[in-house]
Design an enzyme around this catalytic site. Sequence first.
Site, PDB file in Angstrom:
ATOM      1  N   GLU A  42       0.534  -1.475   0.002  1.00 44.45           N
ATOM      2  CA  GLU A  42      -0.072  -0.254  -0.412  1.00 44.45           C
ATOM      3  C   GLU A  42       0.492   0.659   0.027  1.00 44.45           C
ATOM      4  O   GLU A  42       2.190   0.789   0.284  1.00 44.45           O
ATOM      5  CB  GLU A  42      -1.430   0.081   1.297  1.00 44.45           C
ATOM      6  CG  GLU A  42      -2.060  -1.297   0.878  1.00 44.45           C
ATOM      7  CD  GLU A  42      -2.805  -0.730   2.295  1.00 44.45           C
ATOM      8  OE1 GLU A  42      -3.671  -1.661   1.998  1.00 44.45           O
ATOM      9  OE2 GLU A  42      -2.667  -0.324   2.912  1.00 44.45           O
ATOM     10  N   GLU A  53      -1.422 -10.177  -6.410  1.00 45.37           N
ATOM     11  CA  GLU A  53      -0.755 -10.712  -7.502  1.00 45.37           C
ATOM     12  C   GLU A  53      -0.849 -10.198  -8.784  1.00 45.37           C
ATOM     13  O   GLU A  53       0.944 -10.692  -9.289  1.00 45.37           O
ATOM     14  CB  GLU A  53      -2.636 -11.332  -8.523  1.00 45.37           C
ATOM     15  CG  GLU A  53      -3.570 -11.710  -7.658  1.00 45.37           C
ATOM     16  CD  GLU A  53      -4.515 -10.431  -6.480  1.00 45.37           C
ATOM     17  OE1 GLU A  53      -4.033  -9.807  -5.566  1.00 45.37           O
ATOM     18  OE2 GLU A  53      -5.642 -10.447  -6.630  1.00 45.37           O
TER      19      GLU A  53
END
Length: 129
Positions: A42, A53
Amino acid sequence: MEKLIRQAIEARRNAYAPYSGFMVGAALECEDGRIYTGCNIENASYTPTNCAERTAFFKAVSEGVRKFRRIAIAGGSGEELTDISPCGVCLQVMSEFCDAEHFEIIMAKSEKDFICRTLGEMLPVRFRL
């Protein structure tokens, strides 16, 4: 499949999620059997945040890999895993490199509790040039 799920759960421990507290790990299996892991990362500005992913895909692609078999993802807050699916951006990245009919997406709560779908089931219509 259990080994791949274990690696996704392990990769989740490296997640950097100070804003959402939602940690995700991914384990991407290549056609040649190599496995690349990733975690979500983040950012306070949100837009530069990267999903687990895509982290796994970008690691593999940056090392020259272009053929993939399947990916396992595991995520949740704290130690508890929950049902998660890839976001639309991650599905689009997968569609760039993977065959929609054969590439498997394993969404895991544990090594024994998971859902497996093909990329085509998850993203029936993809953006293509």
